[in-house]
Write a protein that holds these residues in place. Structure first.
Motif, PDB file in Angstrom:
ATOM      1  N   ARG A  16      -1.564  -4.445  -4.003  1.00  0.00           N
ATOM      2  CA  ARG A  16      -0.263  -4.772  -4.010  1.00  0.00           C
ATOM      3  C   ARG A  16       0.366  -5.633  -3.056  1.00  0.00           C
ATOM      4  O   ARG A  16       0.352  -5.250  -1.683  1.00  0.00           O
ATOM      5  N   LYS A  17       0.866  -6.708  -3.441  1.00  0.00           N
ATOM      6  CA  LYS A  17       1.535  -7.637  -2.368  1.00  0.00           C
ATOM      7  C   LYS A  17       2.971  -8.170  -2.933  1.00  0.00           C
ATOM      8  O   LYS A  17       2.963  -8.673  -4.136  1.00  0.00           O
ATOM      9  N   ASP A  18       3.844  -8.160  -2.040  1.00  0.00           N
ATOM     10  CA  ASP A  18       5.195  -8.584  -2.410  1.00  0.00           C
ATOM     11  C   ASP A  18       5.569  -7.970  -3.565  1.00  0.00           C
ATOM     12  O   ASP A  18       6.341  -8.739  -4.502  1.00  0.00           O
ATOM     13  N   GLY A  19       5.286  -6.609  -3.785  1.00  0.00           N
ATOM     14  CA  GLY A  19       6.213  -5.849  -5.059  1.00  0.00           C
ATOM     15  C   GLY A  19       5.225  -6.054  -6.144  1.00  0.00           C
ATOM     16  O   GLY A  19       5.539  -5.798  -7.359  1.00  0.00           O
ATOM     17  N   ILE A  20       4.080  -7.034  -6.240  1.00  0.00           N
ATOM     18  CA  ILE A  20       3.299  -6.954  -7.552  1.00  0.00           C
ATOM     19  C   ILE A  20       2.102  -6.471  -7.458  1.00  0.00           C
ATOM     20  O   ILE A  20       1.277  -6.730  -6.301  1.00  0.00           O
ATOM     21  N   SER A  21       1.625  -5.696  -8.382  1.00  0.00           N
ATOM     22  CA  SER A  21       0.473  -5.286  -8.460  1.00  0.00           C
ATOM     23  C   SER A  21      -0.785  -6.226  -9.016  1.00  0.00           C
ATOM     24  O   SER A  21      -0.263  -6.853 -10.030  1.00  0.00           O
ATOM     25  N   ALA A  79      -3.213   1.379  -3.767  1.00  0.00           N
ATOM     26  CA  ALA A  79      -2.440   0.071  -3.468  1.00  0.00           C
ATOM     27  C   ALA A  79      -1.031   0.126  -2.863  1.00  0.00           C
ATOM     28  O   ALA A  79      -0.943  -0.587  -2.063  1.00  0.00           O
ATOM     29  N   PHE A  80      -0.554   1.149  -3.125  1.00  0.00           N
ATOM     30  CA  PHE A  80       0.938   1.466  -2.807  1.00  0.00           C
ATOM     31  C   PHE A  80       0.565   1.766  -1.122  1.00  0.00           C
ATOM     32  O   PHE A  80       1.604   1.367  -0.315  1.00  0.00           O
ATOM     33  N   VAL A  81      -0.314   2.694  -0.916  1.00  0.00           N
ATOM     34  CA  VAL A  81      -0.505   3.118   0.398  1.00  0.00           C
ATOM     35  C   VAL A  81      -0.942   2.167   1.320  1.00  0.00           C
ATOM     36  O   VAL A  81      -0.601   1.910   2.503  1.00  0.00           O
ATOM     37  N   MET A  82      -1.701   1.118   0.910  1.00  0.00           N
ATOM     38  CA  MET A  82      -2.134   0.023   1.571  1.00  0.00           C
ATOM     39  C   MET A  82      -1.205  -0.911   2.010  1.00  0.00           C
ATOM     40  O   MET A  82      -1.089  -1.465   2.928  1.00  0.00           O
ATOM     41  N   ALA A  83      -0.407  -1.196   0.632  1.00  0.00           N
ATOM     42  CA  ALA A  83       0.902  -2.244   1.394  1.00  0.00           C
ATOM     43  C   ALA A  83       1.662  -1.430   2.007  1.00  0.00           C
ATOM     44  O   ALA A  83       2.234  -2.333   3.004  1.00  0.00           O
ATOM     45  N   ALA A  84       2.245  -0.519   2.204  1.00  0.00           N
ATOM     46  CA  ALA A  84       3.015   0.409   3.001  1.00  0.00           C
ATOM     47  C   ALA A  84       2.339   0.220   4.415  1.00  0.00           C
ATOM     48  O   ALA A  84       2.997  -0.138   5.395  1.00  0.00           O
ATOM     49  N   ALA A  91       0.994  -6.701   8.949  1.00  0.00           N
ATOM     50  CA  ALA A  91      -0.244  -7.244   8.438  1.00  0.00           C
ATOM     51  C   ALA A  91      -0.047  -8.105   7.138  1.00  0.00           C
ATOM     52  O   ALA A  91      -1.123  -8.386   6.224  1.00  0.00           O
ATOM     53  N   GLU A  92       0.773  -8.993   7.141  1.00  0.00           N
ATOM     54  CA  GLU A  92       1.258  -9.816   6.015  1.00  0.00           C
ATOM     55  C   GLU A  92       0.033 -10.955   5.927  1.00  0.00           C
ATOM     56  O   GLU A  92      -0.053 -11.605   4.692  1.00  0.00           O
ATOM     57  N   HIS A  93      -0.564 -11.242   6.867  1.00  0.00           N
ATOM     58  CA  HIS A  93      -1.371 -12.507   6.565  1.00  0.00           C
ATOM     59  C   HIS A  93      -2.861 -11.978   6.171  1.00  0.00           C
ATOM     60  O   HIS A  93      -3.930 -12.528   5.770  1.00  0.00           O
ATOM     61  N   LEU A  94      -3.131 -10.515   6.397  1.00  0.00           N
ATOM     62  CA  LEU A  94      -4.194  -9.838   5.923  1.00  0.00           C
ATOM     63  C   LEU A  94      -4.316  -9.476   4.566  1.00  0.00           C
ATOM     64  O   LEU A  94      -3.160  -9.330   3.832  1.00  0.00           O
ATOM     65  N   ILE A  95      -5.263  -9.265   3.736  1.00  0.00           N
ATOM     66  CA  ILE A  95      -5.484  -8.732   2.387  1.00  0.00           C
ATOM     67  C   ILE A  95      -5.861  -7.317   2.491  1.00  0.00           C
ATOM     68  O   ILE A  95      -6.918  -6.950   2.918  1.00  0.00           O
ATOM     69  N   MET A  96      -4.861  -6.329   2.112  1.00  0.00           N
ATOM     70  CA  MET A  96      -4.914  -4.954   2.196  1.00  0.00           C
ATOM     71  C   MET A  96      -5.531  -4.427   0.910  1.00  0.00           C
ATOM     72  O   MET A  96      -4.692  -4.195   0.148  1.00  0.00           O
ATOM     73  N   LEU A  97      -6.917  -4.458   0.660  1.00  0.00           N
ATOM     74  CA  LEU A  97      -7.485  -4.249  -0.518  1.00  0.00           C
ATOM     75  C   LEU A  97      -7.576  -2.568  -0.464  1.00  0.00           C
ATOM     76  O   LEU A  97      -8.061  -1.951   0.068  1.00  0.00           O
TER      77      LEU A  97
END
Length: 157
Positions: A16-21, A79-84, A91-97
């Motif tokens: 989940r990045k920038d509100g998009i799954s 994905a919602f928990v990882m994004a939050a 951590a906007e530069h990391l990929i939170m998978l």
């Protein structure tokens, strides 16, 4: 269990990045790229939030300067928990998978049953992956946080 020289198995993650799954695969994340990936037992947990994730956030530019294309954090969370969690730690530069069902952790042999901590989780580790092939794999001993730190991985890339 996965080891140095092995190719990562093909699995599908949630992101989940920038509100998009989305649902990137192992190939989407790792093919043709040099990636540092680290796994934590759970988002918003003490060591993960106070040391593990912040270390990679603060050293991201240094990883890039050494030719790392991406820094990936994975955990058995949705994905919602990882994004939050990523948002809470800049951590906007990391990929939170998100590895919500522990498919990746299980496929690489680094899942563990934790019972009261939330069931099946990932062990804490970090690895350097080049075009899908594991080049460095540092797995923490239970209860430790020594070999998967951002500082340790930065010295190895």
């Amino acid at each position: 269990m996965i080891k140095t020289g092995d190719t990562l198995p093909e699995v599908t993650f949630s992101l989940r990045k920038d509100g998009i799954s989305s649902n990137p695969t192992t190939a989407d994340i790792f093919a043709g790229k040099k990636v540092v990936v680290f796994a934590v037992p759970g988002a918003f947990t003490p060591t993960c939030s106070e040391a593990h994730l912040p270390g990679y956030v603060s050293l991201f530019d240094k990883f890039q300067a050494k030719g790392i294309d991406s820094v990936v954090c994975t955990s058995v969370n949705d994905a919602f928990v990882m994004a939050a969690w990523g948002d809470a730690h800049n951590a906007e530069h990391l990929i939170m998978l998100a590895d919500g069902g522990a498919e990746f952790a299980s496929a690489i042999g680094l899942a563990k049953q934790t019972a009261t901590f939330g069931g099946l989780r990932s062990v804490r580790y970090a690895m350097l992956v080049d075009d899908g092939v594991v080049k460095v794999l540092n797995i923490e001993a239970p209860g430790k946080f020594e070999v998967s730190t951002a500082e340790m991985m930065l010295a190895l890339v």
